[in-house]
Design an enzyme around this catalytic site. Structure first.
Site, PDB file in Angstrom:
ATOM      1  N   CYS A 260       0.732  -1.299  -0.066  1.00 35.33           N
ATOM      2  CA  CYS A 260       0.186  -0.135   0.176  1.00 35.33           C
ATOM      3  C   CYS A 260       1.118   1.160   0.146  1.00 35.33           C
ATOM      4  CB  CYS A 260      -0.803  -0.011   0.833  1.00 35.33           C
ATOM      5  SG  CYS A 260      -2.292  -1.323   1.046  1.00 35.33           S
TER       6      CYS A 260
ATOM      7  N   ASN B   5      -9.946  -0.760  -1.435  1.00 34.79           N
ATOM      8  CA  ASN B   5      -8.887  -0.670  -1.333  1.00 34.79           C
ATOM      9  C   ASN B   5      -7.872  -1.476  -3.113  1.00 34.79           C
ATOM     10  OD1 ASN B   5      -6.019  -0.852  -0.907  1.00 34.79           O
ATOM     11  ND2 ASN B   5      -6.740  -1.433   1.385  1.00 34.79           N
TER      12      ASN B   5
ATOM     13  N   HIS C  14      -4.127   6.496   1.914  1.00 31.60           N
ATOM     14  CA  HIS C  14      -4.477   5.594   1.084  1.00 31.60           C
ATOM     15  C   HIS C  14      -6.064   4.854   2.069  1.00 31.60           C
ATOM     16  CE1 HIS C  14      -3.775   1.206   0.267  1.00 31.60           C
ATOM     17  NE2 HIS C  14      -3.591   0.951   1.873  1.00 31.60           N
TER      18      HIS C  14
HETATM   19  O1  UT7 Z   1      -4.071  -1.413   2.646  1.00 29.69           O
HETATM   20  C1  UT7 Z   1      -3.641  -2.779   3.958  1.00 29.69           C
HETATM   21  C2  UT7 Z   1      -3.535  -2.423   4.772  1.00 29.69           C
HETATM   22  N1  UT7 Z   1      -5.392  -3.181   5.447  1.00 29.69           N
HETATM   23  C3  UT7 Z   1      -6.316  -2.434   5.707  1.00 29.69           C
HETATM   24  O2  UT7 Z   1      -5.506  -1.701   6.832  1.00 29.69           O
HETATM   25  C4  UT7 Z   1      -7.074  -3.468   6.981  1.00 29.69           C
HETATM   26  C5  UT7 Z   1      -6.869  -2.586   7.890  1.00 29.69           C
HETATM   27  N2  UT7 Z   1      -8.026  -4.002   8.813  1.00 29.69           N
HETATM   28  C6  UT7 Z   1      -9.255  -3.349   8.493  1.00 29.69           C
HETATM   29  O3  UT7 Z   1      -9.866  -2.237   7.865  1.00 29.69           O
HETATM   30  C7  UT7 Z   1     -10.701  -3.843   9.542  1.00 29.69           C
HETATM   31  O4  UT7 Z   1     -10.103  -4.870  10.483  1.00 29.69           O
HETATM   32  C8  UT7 Z   1     -11.552  -5.550   8.612  1.00 29.69           C
HETATM   33  C9  UT7 Z   1     -12.783  -4.216   7.344  1.00 29.69           C
HETATM   34  C10 UT7 Z   1     -10.192  -5.738   7.208  1.00 29.69           C
HETATM   35  C11 UT7 Z   1     -12.435  -5.733   9.867  1.00 29.69           C
HETATM   36  O5  UT7 Z   1     -13.181  -4.927   9.977  1.00 29.69           O
HETATM   37  P1  UT7 Z   1     -13.326  -5.107  11.751  1.00 29.69           P
HETATM   38  O6  UT7 Z   1     -14.443  -4.309  12.638  1.00 29.69           O
HETATM   39  O7  UT7 Z   1     -12.077  -4.888  12.397  1.00 29.69           O
HETATM   40  O8  UT7 Z   1     -13.331  -6.868  12.141  1.00 29.69           O
HETATM   41  P2  UT7 Z   1     -13.221  -7.977  12.829  1.00 29.69           P
HETATM   42  O9  UT7 Z   1     -12.326  -8.576  12.169  1.00 29.69           O
HETATM   43  O10 UT7 Z   1     -13.432  -6.987  14.638  1.00 29.69           O
HETATM   44  O11 UT7 Z   1     -14.947  -8.646  12.889  1.00 29.69           O
HETATM   45  C12 UT7 Z   1     -15.676  -8.396  13.617  1.00 29.69           C
HETATM   46  C13 UT7 Z   1     -16.510  -9.727  13.240  1.00 29.69           C
HETATM   47  C14 UT7 Z   1     -15.935 -11.183  13.927  1.00 29.69           C
HETATM   48  O12 UT7 Z   1     -17.420 -11.500  14.355  1.00 29.69           O
HETATM   49  P3  UT7 Z   1     -17.427 -11.981  15.678  1.00 29.69           P
HETATM   50  O13 UT7 Z   1     -16.346 -12.663  16.050  1.00 29.69           O
HETATM   51  O14 UT7 Z   1     -17.831 -10.266  17.039  1.00 29.69           O
HETATM   52  O15 UT7 Z   1     -18.566 -12.078  16.404  1.00 29.69           O
HETATM   53  C15 UT7 Z   1     -15.889 -11.622  12.299  1.00 29.69           C
HETATM   54  O16 UT7 Z   1     -16.303 -12.613  12.148  1.00 29.69           O
HETATM   55  O17 UT7 Z   1     -17.344  -9.476  11.965  1.00 29.69           O
HETATM   56  C16 UT7 Z   1     -16.683 -10.389  11.364  1.00 29.69           C
HETATM   57  N3  UT7 Z   1     -16.815 -10.288  10.386  1.00 29.69           N
HETATM   58  C17 UT7 Z   1     -17.525 -10.254   9.118  1.00 29.69           C
HETATM   59  N4  UT7 Z   1     -18.972 -10.171   8.640  1.00 29.69           N
HETATM   60  C18 UT7 Z   1     -19.615  -9.921   8.231  1.00 29.69           C
HETATM   61  C19 UT7 Z   1     -15.326 -10.557   9.334  1.00 29.69           C
HETATM   62  N5  UT7 Z   1     -15.558 -10.347   8.115  1.00 29.69           N
HETATM   63  C20 UT7 Z   1     -16.989 -10.531   8.294  1.00 29.69           C
HETATM   64  C21 UT7 Z   1     -17.480  -9.923   6.548  1.00 29.69           C
HETATM   65  N6  UT7 Z   1     -19.215  -9.526   7.154  1.00 29.69           N
HETATM   66  N7  UT7 Z   1     -16.765  -9.556   5.344  1.00 29.69           N
END
Ligand code: UT7
Length: 337
Positions: free
Chosen positions: A120, A292, A262
């Site tokens: 990135c 992204n 970014h």
């Molecule tokens: O450019 C490269 C650099 N990358 C980044 O900057 C990405 C940085 N990270 C993020 O943007 C976020 O962490 C994500 C968008 C990847 C994930 O969002 P989050 O708010 O951090 O979600 P999480 O991983 O804490 O997951 C929360 C819940 C989980 O369920 P439980 O355990 O609370 O029941 C996940 O299993 O959301 C669930 N989950 C989803 N639910 C629906 C994870 N992905 C999804 C999904 N749809 N696609």
């Protein structure tokens, strides 16, 4: 590492070209592929759709399209380009470098070139490399491309990654200016923290784990991400670097005319802008439209800002990136056209 530039020359961007494939993957499409929802993706990331390359379309195809547009908009010919730097983590193949493929495709017969693989932060780092070559007087016209076909390395059964990434990017011509005008790159502050490597990686296919039946079965040829770890690093690091860079130039967020971050997650962008003290109306956001695109986000964001009239001659622009590596950066630029 950081370094304020001191040179009789300035390096200014004189044109932007972009390329995104026409195909779209919307949140509603993803609802049919993995266990997710439009509401979850929109609330957690700000993304509504991403562009997707058709099978057979590779990074050099889109890069050449963006490059030709940028060269034409600069009023140049491909033969005027002396150096091509391609930032990408999705090269057409491991070798030759995508810069060589682009050089041939666009007929830049006088150019040398190479690729930069730092995810990135690729476009921002490449912009600085171009600036170094230009401000030393070595080159007059350098083509910098940031572009990824992320769909080639994403696992569309993994809901934690497939909702984020899209294909596309852009190119800029960085040109030497000798008239002493205070334009172009002013200062930069870039950092890597390799301890974050495992949090965002593609473990298969390299010298550590050459492609084999085993690596394929373990889906090691796809991007793996610990989203929370990356998120925490990104929110803190992007704003830290921006604040430090502004401070050492005697500036604050209020002095910034346009913040071009970014596009990884709208929450990272909003948090960073707020902490740096920049109102959201001065922040470029197009993640809803493109997702992204890794090395492609910054040139796409610059073009969005040009198109909606927010990027004007004289604007003080703050660019920032965070991504795999971990790699991060912030750069200050006085916009030149
Ligand atoms: O450019 C490269 C650099 N990358 C980044 O900057 C990405 C940085 N990270 C993020 O943007 C976020 O962490 C994500 C968008 C990847 C994930 O969002 P989050 O708010 O951090 O979600 P999480 O991983 O804490 O997951 C929360 C819940 C989980 O369920 P439980 O355990 O609370 O029941 C996940 O299993 O959301 C669930 N989950 C989803 N639910 C629906 C994870 N992905 C999804 C999904 N749809 N696609």
């Amino acid at each position: 590492m950081a370094n304020a530039l001191k040179s009789p020359y300035a390096a200014k961007i004189v044109s932007i070209g972009t390329a995104v494939p026409p195909g779209l993957l919307t949140n509603n499409d993803l609802e049919k592929m993995v266990d997710t929802s439009d509401q979850w993706i929109t609330e957690r990331t700000g993304i509504k759709q991403r562009h997707m390359a058709e099978k057979g379309v590779a990074t050099s195809d889109l890069a050449a399209e963006a490059a030709i547009q940028a060269i034409e908009r600069a009023g140049l010919k491909p033969t005027d380009i002396e150096l091509i730097i391609v930032a990408t983590i999705t090269p057409d193949m491991i070798l030759p470098a995508t810069a060589c493929l682009v050089q041939d495709k666009i007929g830049a017969t006088g150019a040398w070139g190479f690729d930069i693989s730092i995810a990135c932060s690729g476009f921002l780092y490449a912009l600085q490399v171009a600036t170094q070559f230009v401000t030393t007087g070595a080159h007059k016209n350098v083509l910098v491309i940031g572009l990824d076909v992320m769909s080639s390395i994403i696992d569309y059964t993994d809901r934690t990654t497939c909702i984020i990434f899209g294909d596309g990017g852009g190119a800029v011509v960085v040109q030497r200016t000798e008239d002493g005008a205070p334009v172009g790159m002013i200062d930069y502050l870039y950092e890597v923290d390799g301890s974050g490597g495992p949090a965002l990686c593609l473990p298969g296919g390299g010298s550590r784990n050459p492609t084999s039946k085993d690596t394929l079965e373990k889906r090691m040829h796809f991007v793996h991400q610990d989203g929370q770890v990356v998120f925490k690093f990104a929110t803190r690091k992007m704003s830290d670097l921006c604040l430090k860079l502004l401070e050492r130039n005697g500036l604050t967020g209020k002095d910034v005319d346009l913040f071009v971050p970014h596009q990884a997650n709208l929450r990272i962008i909003s948090y960073s802008a707020e902490r740096v003290g920049i109102e959201m109306d001065k922040v470029v956001v197009n993640i809803d439209e493109f997702g992204n695109t890794t090395a492609g986000t910054l040139p796409l964001a610059l073009q969005s800002a040009r198109s909606d009239g927010r990027l004007k001659e004289g604007s003080l622009v703050l660019l920032a990136s965070v991504g795999a590596g971990f790699s991060a950066g912030a750069a200050l630029m006085r916009w030149s056209y």
